[in-house]
Every structure is written in structure tokens, then in C-alpha cells.
Design an enzyme around this catalytic site. Structure first.
Site, PDB file in Angstrom:
ATOM      1  N   GLY A  72      -0.244  30.244  24.128  1.00  0.00           N
ATOM      2  CA  GLY A  72      -1.033  31.425  24.469  1.00  0.00           C
ATOM      3  C   GLY A  72      -2.439  31.393  23.911  1.00  0.00           C
ATOM      4  CD  GLN A  73      -3.347  28.071  19.521  1.00  0.00           C
ATOM      5  OE1 GLN A  73      -4.400  27.501  19.266  1.00  0.00           O
ATOM      6  NE2 GLN A  73      -2.176  27.654  19.077  1.00  0.00           N
ATOM      7  CB  SER A  74      -8.493  31.789  23.882  1.00  0.00           C
ATOM      8  OG  SER A  74      -9.009  31.071  22.781  1.00  0.00           O
TER       9      SER A  74
END
Lengths: 195, 873
Positions: A72-74
Site C-alpha cells: 500500500g505504500q505510495s
């Protein structure tokens, strides 16, 4: 796979395989949810931020799920789209205590739903308003308002509050997903056969 | 017709490679089935194999298509098929550099490497390390540390080797794993121990003290793994070499003690290390050689091969030590393994006496057709070395070589023979005619253009000066009739040289030339027309300038100048003198020592060192008005070795200026130097115009500062000058670990050694292949002659060396080689003086008490002649 096999699959004689994408912002609890859903043989494993993705499998009463648990990290979010095409259902996890980034989550959700591989398909989307055990968590109704879920007209969706650490609420979500994924996959294969 | 088809089918079927005619786009199309559920492992496996096959065939994959295939492949991680998963690892490694976003598989791989399945763990580590970059390394550091000390050998080895690869990328992170590597070094598994030692060494190799410590530790405690032992021996001998440690050092003792190791590999490694050490005494060599001698009679072919190969290598350096093994080597001559036999014979050729040469040559010619080209080259090299040692044997050798030349063989092999014959011809004038005859015969049926042109060039150079030049004409003209364009053009040039030098042949050459003017190829026609016109003038000077001694300018420089000229057209004709001169390749002098090594000369058109400087200097705005770079001297050290700052200077000469380039290196890790410049105080009327400081000089990163000096215009004879140099700079102390400098600094200076500018800096070497013709061309208008007595030199050889290095001119006609036992010698030197004046020097030397030298200088400018004579005096 012959037509007969497919028919037997539809009749429920065999467990159908369903590809599910698990998306959401970082630290929303995707990997924890998936770990909870897995057959419980590896408990207590420390969860670290996912880099890229993990593939996990679990079964419900009538379907066998293959989950792509995406990071989910940008900086990895733009890699989600590589897996849109072949998925049959989406689990979108929201950290319901993180009011600040709710807009970010909404933005990612809008981008997801308007993607060309997704918008044309009626695949079911399951929302988990996660971390409901935290005292400043919002209710699932509030979350769905903030994400403007009522504007999604062309896809079946469902939101349920959950606590991934204890496993609360997950069962309800998966049951819903199972029903809708079956319906979707029937349609999907009929479509394929007709083509 | 049908038959033809059959044949085609047979041909395509004969290659049993099922992947032969793969189409990239088709394979990528097939790769779409990776997206299907459920996965069919067998089919996916097959497609992955195809992809890897294509990648290894050098097929180019575009980033988009590679990325698409890669992401499709990532889905295969859902399958638990073992073979398929391992194939995925391979694909990841292959595609790591061509696909985007490969880090997508990081979590999947970390899961596999920490999982329970040992089959997955090693390969997963290796794949993971291929896709990881410096920023991601931190995230997997914990897992790597665990893996290094894992008790499964394959996992530990994988982690160690991968770490070794990552040292190049992120040294600082891997350095933190030293403790784990240390632990792995005490492993019971031989491979793990070896890999751990490798990693430890590479982490420390820049720190000599740490390496010494490590060596001490391991040599004392001893190791289990023979591989690790070999590694230790190599490290130790490298360290010995670097520190120039004497042979009484404990490291040498360690290597020697390894000669008594149980494992043959270790024993061989130790022997080879000792034998290759510089300045080893006979006593130290003896045990190593006797070990190799023992191996010579080993039943294992590999050991015999290793031993004889090592002996062969050292035979030149220590012939006496190897002579001890002659008896064993004799036995190996008839070894059933031809490689061993060849090496044994060539070793004997190097060590044996003159009398045994004939016998050995006979032996070797009995099986020369059975050995591979690579070893034939070894034989040729041995022969060429032998010819230098025993010049009298050249007729035997020449016969042998010509026989070899007639046999089948690849390019490298033929080239080695041709080079060898050429070097024999150059060494022994009496062998010239036979040698040329053999070469003539060879080009009659030679498929290698490069060799044919080379031989034609040689014929053009040497042929006209033989007693019977006419007999070569036929061979050369045959080339014009029969061969490809490049060879025809070379043949035309060779013909022209005959015409220019032999008046009685000139009419016939002109007739042949006329025929060449009808050639179908432009280049051949152009050359023929050009030579025809030059020859018809019948002027010696023209012949010398345009036929014998070709252009002496640097080709890339000429290209650039011409390009510049066309960009900026002017009324003036293009002036050749503005083009920088070609620097004579330094390898030219080496030809005598290693004739075969010349074959490895770099390709002619690669920019020379001077062209590179030219480009660098032209990029600096301050130096743009200086015109073309005339000469760049070899670097001069201005500091002692191992001082705080290392400075070397390169002198660049322009037509009216000189630029001094100071390459400085700061060897203090607690200092940052800024605004570094070298102040110069000239002794003569040289004028310092401009200093260009180096902005900053961090620890161990070389930087350059420049000084621009104007040469005195009014006094052209002032060619030499001494500069006293001082380096001035601003010091900022900094933290040795982080390199973070303090805010303020202080000025400091450092006195360097004096720098000399001599006459050699004003003269560029130019090779005139035909000195006599060039001598006539310049003419005697400004000829001057003077006689000097060189009292301090005792031999002609020494005198020649002194003159050549003093004047910095190019010796021609191999006149820098003084024949033995002669009392007189003539040295020919050619060069171009700053400003583009051709300058030739003829020095007659006579050896009496000291050396007497009569110097004759010719040039097209009087001052140049004066300058040279004045500087010699």
C-alpha cells in the site's frame, strides 16, 4: 479446460478459483486481514510492510481464493494496475481511525474504479473499515460517507467494520464476497464461452 | 525440386535444438497464459524457458514488453510447483535489468527465503539480491544477516556470494555484516568457508592492515576448505607483491608451508604463487619447482597440464630452475594429451640448448596438425622467442613456420605466424629474402584481408630494397587482379613504392598503374590515379612525402579539423599544420621484446591519449584560443611516493603556449582541500598568464588544476626552462568517517619538486618509414653539422638511449637498436618541431674511449636547427 469441466464447475461440483486483489493505503491492515483468513497454521508471525506483493490462498465453503496482497505504500500503488485485468473481486481495506488520509484513500479508490480494466466489469468490491477497535475509529457508515460509496452504481459493493487482529467482522465480509464473486464468475465465464 | 526441399528439411532438422527458430513476439504472445487460472505449470515452464533462451541469445526486449511479461510471470508465484518456482527465480534474475519495477517481487522472495522449503531459499536469496538496489537493501538487511549464518550450507553460500556482488553497489551496508561473515568462515562446509573468506577479503581489501590481520588469524587457526586455502595463498601473494615484502616474511613462510598440504590443489596454488613472485632466488624456487616436477608424472592429466603450463610460463624468467625438470618434460613430449605435449615441447624450446632445437622441432611437427589453434599459437610464440635467442637457427624456424603457414588454421593462428616471420625478418637481414618469399606465397591463397594488407605493406616497405625487386611485382599485381577492394588498394600502394624507389622498374609500374586506374572500386582507382601522377613527376621529394612517408597527423584530429573547416568556410586553404600530430604508439619500441604481443595493438582509430587530452583542454574556456594541441608529455611525478598529497604534472605544448596540467590527489582522509592551484616561478623569460584552480579536492578523489604559460616570442631559442612549483590551497579539516568538513579553513602551501621544460617538449615524435627519402625531401638548405664528445657514456647502446630520450624524437629504420660488437653506429631520428617544422637528425656514433658523436640536423627552418644543436651541446 473443456466445456464439461466448466459446467461441472458452475454446478458447484468443484471449488472455483477466484482471484482477489487486496488493496488499500499502507498500514491499513491488508496483510493482517489476509493472515487471519489463511488456514491458521502460522500464527504470531510479525507483519512487516509489504514490498511489491504477496500471494496467499485460502478457501471458503464454496470457493478457493487466490489473494494478491498488494503493497500500500505510495510509491508502489501505481503497480496495482498490472493485476487489475485478471482479478474477479477486490477487497479494499481502510484504516477507519485515519481521518487525515481518508481523502487519499478516496482518491486511490476513484482512480481504481475509473481504470479501464475495472470500470467495464461488474466485479464485486468489498470494503473493510478496519481497526474499529481503536477508540477514535469512525463507524462504517461514516467511512462510506467519506468515501462517497453511494455513488458506485455499476458494481455490487459492501462495507463491513472489522478488527483484523481479533478477526472480527472478517467472516461477514468473506461470506458476502463469496456470494457475489460466484455470481460474477458465472457471468464472466458465460461471457467467455459466448465469445 | 523435391530433392531440394528434402535437403532443406534435413538441414533444419539436423540441429536438434527445439528453440532454434523462436520468434520473440510469438513467445511474448504465449506468455499471456501466465494470466490464466488455474495455472498450467508444464506449459508455463516451457514458455519461461523460451524467454530465457531468447534473452541469452541476445534478443533485445523493449522495456514495455519486458515489463508486461515480467508482471505476467509474477502471477506464477501462486503455483507451488517446485520447478516452475525456480524457473521464476531464473527469469527474475535475467530480467532484473530490462524490466521496470522488478521490486514488485521483493516480498514474495523474502517470504521464500525465510520459508521452510530449503530448495527455495538459496535461489530466492540470489534473485532477491539481483533486484535490490541501495535504497531497498536496508529493508532486507535483517534477512540477509540471518541467511549468512544459516545452518543450511546452500542458503549460507547463496547469501555470502550475493553479498559479495552487492559490495560493489553498497559497500557500507554490506560492511555491517562482517560479524556474520566471520561466523560463517568457521563453518564446517568447505564452500561456505570459501565464500565467507571471499566476502571478508573483499570487504577489507582496501585496508592493508586489516587484510594482514585476517591472514594472520586464518593462517594460525587453519582452515578446512582447500578452496579457502587457495584463496588465502592468492591474498598472501598479492599482499607480498604490494608491500614488496621480503621472502623472510611470515606470509612467504605460510605459502611455502602450503607446499606440504594434503590437497593437491592447494599444493599447486602455492607452487604457482611462489614461481610467479618477482625476484625469487633459486633456493626459494627449488621446492616449488620440485613440486611441479612431481606433478609432471602424476596420473591425473589435469595436474600434469597445470604443472607443465606453469613451468612453461616461468621458463623465460627462470630457465635454470626449469632445466631441472627437463627429464620429466622430455617424458611428456609423447603424452597422449596433445595440449600437455605441446606445452612440454615449447617449454623445452625455451630452456633447452641450441643443439636440441632441431630434434624438438621435428617432434612437434609430427603432431602439429592434431592440436588446436590455441596451442599452435603457443608453439609459434615459443618459436619466435627462440629466434631471438638463437638467431642462427632462423633457417630451421623459417622452414617450419612456412609449413605451418600452409596448413589450415584460424585467423589468430595465421596472424601469430605472420607476426613471427615479420619479426624474424626485422631481426635478421639475411633471412629477409626467404621470409618475403614465404609471405608472398602465403598471400597467393590468403583469406584474411587484414593479413594480406599487412604483408603487402611489408612488401612495399622491404621489397624495393632487396637485390631483385622485380620478382615481387608479380605477386603484388596478382592481388590487384584477384582480391577484394581492401587488398587491391593495399597492393596499389605497394606497387607505387616499387616505382618510386627503382628507376628501372618505373616504366613497368606506370603501365600496371594505368590498368589499376580502370578498377571498379573508388578507393583503388583514386590511389592509382594519385600515385600515377606523383610518379610521373619523377621528383624525389614528392615521392618521399606522398609515397613513402604517409600522413603523420592523428586521424581523429584530422577529422575534427576538417569538420571545423567545413562548418566555418574561409578563403584560406585548409592548412595541414593546424592538425594535431599522431603520437607514435609506445608499443612500437616493444616489438623487439615480444614480437607476438604487437598483434594485440589497439585498433588504429581509437582516439589516442593525446586526442583525449585535446578534447579535455578544448572544453576549458580559458584555453580555447590556443590552437591545436601539439604534444602532451608523459606525466612527471612532482612528489615522493606516499606523501600527504600526490601531484603529477602533464605538460601540454601548444604552438605559442604551454599548459601545465597538475593531477593532484589528497591522501589525507581528514582534510578537504579547496581552491587548489600550483604557483610556478619560471627561471627564464617564460610568462605565467593564468592559473585555473581545482575547486575542491576531497579525500582520494583526483582533481586537476592548470597553469597557462606563454612561451617567449622574441627568443625562439629559449626552449628549456626550470619552474619552481608550490601548491597553494585552502584546507578544511573534516571528520574522517563522514567526510563532513568544518565550516572554516585556513590557507596552506606545499612545496613541490622543480619542473623542467626541455627541448623534447617542443618536438613531437614522427615515424618516417623511409628515412632516406625523408632526408632528401627536407633537403640541405638549413643543414648544420657538429661533433660532440660524450665522455660520460661507455657504450653505444647507452648513448643512443640518452640521445633519443633527450631529444624526444622518433628513431627510424630501427636504428635505435645497436648491433652487438660494433664500434660505430648511425642513429636516425625524426620529429616535428613546435610550429610544424619537419626536423631530422642523423647522428653518427663512434666508440673510442668515450663516445664521439657527429650530429647532422636538417629542417625547413633555420632556428630549429640551431635550437637542437644548441641544446645538444
Amino acid at each position: 479446460m473443456g466445456l464439461l469441466d466448466k459446467l461441472s464447475g458452475w454446478l458447484g461440483l468443484r471449488k472455483k478459483e477466484v482471484n482477489v486483489l487486496c488493496l488499500g493505503l499502507d498500514n491499513s491492515g491488508k496483510t493482517t486481514i489476509i493472515n487471519q483468513l489463511k488456514p491458521a497454521n502460522t500464527p504470531g508471525q510479525e507483519v512487516v510492510p509489504t514490498i511489491g506483493f504477496n500471494i496467499e490462498k485460502f478457501k471458503s465453503s464454496s470457493l478457493s481464493f487466490t489473494v494478491f496482497d498488494m503493497s500500500g505504500q505510495s510509491r508502489y500503488r501505481n503497480l496495482w494496475e498490472h493485476y487489475y485485468k485478471e482479478s474477479h473481486a477486490i477487497i479494499f481495506v481502510i484504516d477507519s481511525s485515519d481521518k487525515l488520509r481518508m481523502v487519499v484513500a478516496k482518491e486511490e479508490l476513484d482512480t481504481l474504479l475509473s481504470h479501464e480494466d475495472i470500470c467495464s466489469k461488474k466485479l464485486p468490491v468489498l470494503f473493510f473499515a478496519n481497526k474499529m477497535d481503536l477508540h477514535d475509529a469512525m463507524s462504517s457508515v461514516k467511512v462510506s460517507q467519506m468515501l462517497c460509496l453511494e455513488t458506485i452504481k455499476d458494481k455490487p459493493w459492501h462495507i463491513c467494520a472489522s478488527n483484523a487482529i481479533e478477526g472480527e467482522g472478517l467472516k461477514e465480509g468473506v461470506d458476502w464476497l463469496q456470494g457475489n464473486a460466484r455470481a460474477f464468475i458465472m457471468l464472466y465465464y458465460c461471457h467467455c464461452v459466448v465469445k | 525440386m523435391i530433392k531440394k526441399f528434402d535437403k532443406k528439411d534435413e538441414e533444419s532438422g539436423s540441429g536438434s535444438n527445439p528453440f532454434q527458430h523462436l520468434e520473440k513476439s510469438a513467445v511474448l504472445q504465449e506468455a499471456r497464459i501466465f494470466n490464466e487460472t488455474p495455472i498450467n505449470p508444464r506449459r508455463c515452464l516451457h514458455i519461461l524457458t523460451k524467454i530465457i533462451y531468447l534473452l541469452n541469445q541476445g534478443e533485445h526486449f523493449g522495456t514495455t514488453e519486458a515489463t508486461e511479461a515480467f508482471f505476467a510471470m509474477t502471477r506464477l508465484f501462486q503455483s507451488n510447483d517446485q520447478t516452475l518456482r525456480r524457473m521464476c527465480y531464473l527469469t527474475i534474475k535475467e530480467m532484473a535489468n530490462i524490466s521496470e519495477d522488478v521490486i514488485i517481487v521483493t516480498s514474495s522472495l523474502t517470504k521464500d527465503m525465510t520459508g521452510k522449503d530449503d530448495v527455495y531459499r538459496g535461489p530466492a536469496i540470489r534473485a532477491l539480491c539481483r533486484i535490490t538496489d541501495t535504497t531497498m537493501l536496508q529493508a532486507i538487511e535483517r534477512y540477509m544477516k540471518q541467511a549468512i549464518v544459516d545452518k543450511v550450507p546452500s542458503v549460507s553460500s547463496s547469501a555470502l556470494v550475493s553479498s559479495l556482488h552487492m559490495v560493489k553497489m553498497s559497500y557500507d551496508v554490506v560492511k555491517r555484516w562482517v560479524n556474520e561473515a566471520q561466523e560463517a568462515a568457521s563453518s564446517d562446509n568447505i564452500m561456505v568457508q570459501y565464500h565467507a573468506l571471499g566476502l571478508l577479503y573483499h570487504l577489507r581489501k582496501n585496508d592493508r592492515l586489516a587484510v594482514t590481520k585476517m591472514l594472520n588469524k586464518f593462517t594460525k587457526s587453519g582452515l578446512k576448505s582447500p578452496f579457502a586455502y587457495c584463496m588465502l595463498i592468492r591474498i598472501a601473494s598479492k599482499l607480498l607483491d604490494e608491500t614488496e615484502g621480503g621472502h623472510d616474511s611470515p606470509l612467504f613462510d605460510f605459502i611455502e608451508s602450503c607446499l606440504r598440504n594434503k590437497n593437491e590443489m592447494v599444493v599447486y596454488e602455492a607452487a604457482s604463487a611462489i614461481v610467479h613472485m618477482p625476484n625469487c632466488t633459486a633456493r626459494e624456487l627449488a621446492p616449488a619447482v620440485s613440486v611441479l616436477q612431481l606433478f609432471c608424472s602424476s596420473p591425473k592429466a589435469a595436474l600434469r597440464y597445470a604443472a607443465v603450463r606453469t613451468l612453461n610460463k616461468v621458463a623465460m624468467k627462470h630457465p635454470s630452475a626449469v632445466t631441472a625438470c627437463n627429464l620429466d618434460l622430455e617424458n611428456l613430449i609423447t603424452d597422449s594429451n596433445r595440449s600437455i605435449a605441446t606445452l612440454a615441447i615449447t617449454t623445452l624450446l625455451k630452456t633447452g640448448s641450441e643443439s636440441s632445437v632441431d630434434r624438438l622441432m621435428k617432434q612437434i611437427s609430427s603432431f602439429v596438425s592434431e592440436i588446436s589453434d590455441e596451442f599452435k599459437v603457443v608453439v609459434v610464440q615459443a618459436i619466435s622467442a627462440l629466434c631471438q635467442k638463437y638467431p642462427r637457427k632462423h633457417s630451421v624456424m623459417m622452414n617450419f613456420l612456412s609449413n605451418m603457414l600452409r596448413d589450415d588454421g584460424g585467423f589468430e593462428y595465421k596472424r601469430a605466424i605472420v607476426d613471427c616471420i615479420i619479426s624474424i625478418i626485422e631481426e635478421n637481414p639475411e633471412s629477409k629474402e626467404t621470409g618475403l618469399a614465404h609471405l608472398c606465397e602465403f598471400i597467393e591463397d590468403c583469406e584474411h584481408t587484414v593479413l594480406a594488407t599487412k604483408i603487402l605493406h611489408l612488401l612495399g616497405k622491404e621489397g624495393p630494397r632487396t637485390p631483385q625487386p622485380s620478382k615481387y611485382i608479380r605477386f603484388i599485381f596478382n592481388r590487384v587482379v584477384l582480391e577484394s577492394e581492401a587488398v587491391r588498394a593495399a597492393a596499389v600502394s605497394a606497387l607505387a613504392k616499387f616505382g618510386a624507389q627503382n628507376d628501372d622498374l618505373l616504366p613497368s609500374v606506370l603501365v600496371l598503374m594505368q590498368r589499376c586506374m580502370m578498377d571498379s572500386d573508388d578507393e583503388v582507382r583514386d590511389r592509382a590515379t594519385f600515385y600515377m601522377n606523383v610518379l610521373q613527376q619523377k621528383q624525389k621529394a614528392l615521392n618521399a612525402a606522398y609515397i613513402f612517408n604517409g600522413l603523420s597527423v592523428s586521424i581523429p584530429g584530422l577529422e575534427k579539423s576538417l569538420h571545423q573547416y567545413t562548418l566555418d568556410p574561409s578563403e584560406k586553404p585548409f592548412d595541414m599544420k593546424t592538425v594535431p600530430l599522431a603520437t607514435t604508439p609506445i608499443t612500437e619500441q616493444k616489438t623487439e621484446i615480444a614480437p607476438v604481443a604487437t598483434s594485440k595493438l589497439p585498433e588504429k582509430l581509437a582516439p589516442s591519449r593525446q586526442d583525449i587530452y585535446q578534447e579535455q583542454l578544448a572544453a576549458i574556456p580559458e584555453f580555447q584560443g590556443l590552437g591545436p594541441l601539439f604534444k602532451s608529455a608523459e606525466p612527471v611525478q612532482l612528489t615522493e611516493a606516499e606523501t600527504e598529497y600526490v601531484v603529477r604534472c602533464i605538460k601540454h605544448t601548444f604552438s605559442r603556449h604551454m599548459v601545465f596540467q597538475f593531477d593532484c590527489t589528497n591522501t589525507l582522509n581528514d582534510q578537504l582541500l579547496q581552491k587548489v592551484l600550483v604557483q610556478m616561478e619560471p627561471s627564464e623569460s617564460y610568462e605565467v598568464l593564468h592559473y585555473l584552480p581545482a575547486a575542491s579536492l576531497p579525500y582520494s578523489q583526483p582533481g586537476s588544476c592548470y597553469t597557462l604559460v606563454r612561451l617567449p616570442d622574441d627568443d625562439p631559442t629559449a626552449v628549456s626552462c626550470t619552474f619552481s612549483c608550490t601548491m597553494k590551497y585552502l584546507v578544511r579539516d573534516c571528520d574522517p568517517n563522514t567526510g563532513e568538513p568544518d565550516d572554516d579553513g585556513y590557507d596552506d602551501e606545499y612545496v613541490l619538486e622543480d619542473l623542467e621544460v626541455t627541448v623534447a617538449d617542443h618536438i613531437q615524435k614522427v615515424l618516417k618509414p623511409n628515412f632516406g627519402a625523408a632526408w632528401e625531401e627536407v633537403g640541405d638548405e638549413f643543414e648544420k653539422e657538429e661533433t660532440f664528445a660524450l665522455a660520460s657514456v661507455r657504450t653505444l647502446d647507452e648513448a643512443v638511449k640518452n640521445i633519443v630520450s633527450f631529444l624526444g624524437m622518433q628513431p627510424c629504420e630501427r636504428s635505435d637498436k645497436v648491433p652487438e660488437n660494433k664500434n660505430s653506429h648511425i642513429l636516425f631520428l625524426a620529429g616535428v618541431f613546435r610550429g610544424g617544422h619537419d626536423t631530422l637528425v642523423r647522428a653518427r656514433l663512434a666508440l673510442a674511449d668515450g663516445v664521439t658523436m657527429q650530429v647532422t640536423v636538417r629542417s625547413d627552418e633555420e632556428t630549429v636547427v640551431d635550437v637542437i644543436l644548441a641544446s645538444v651541446g
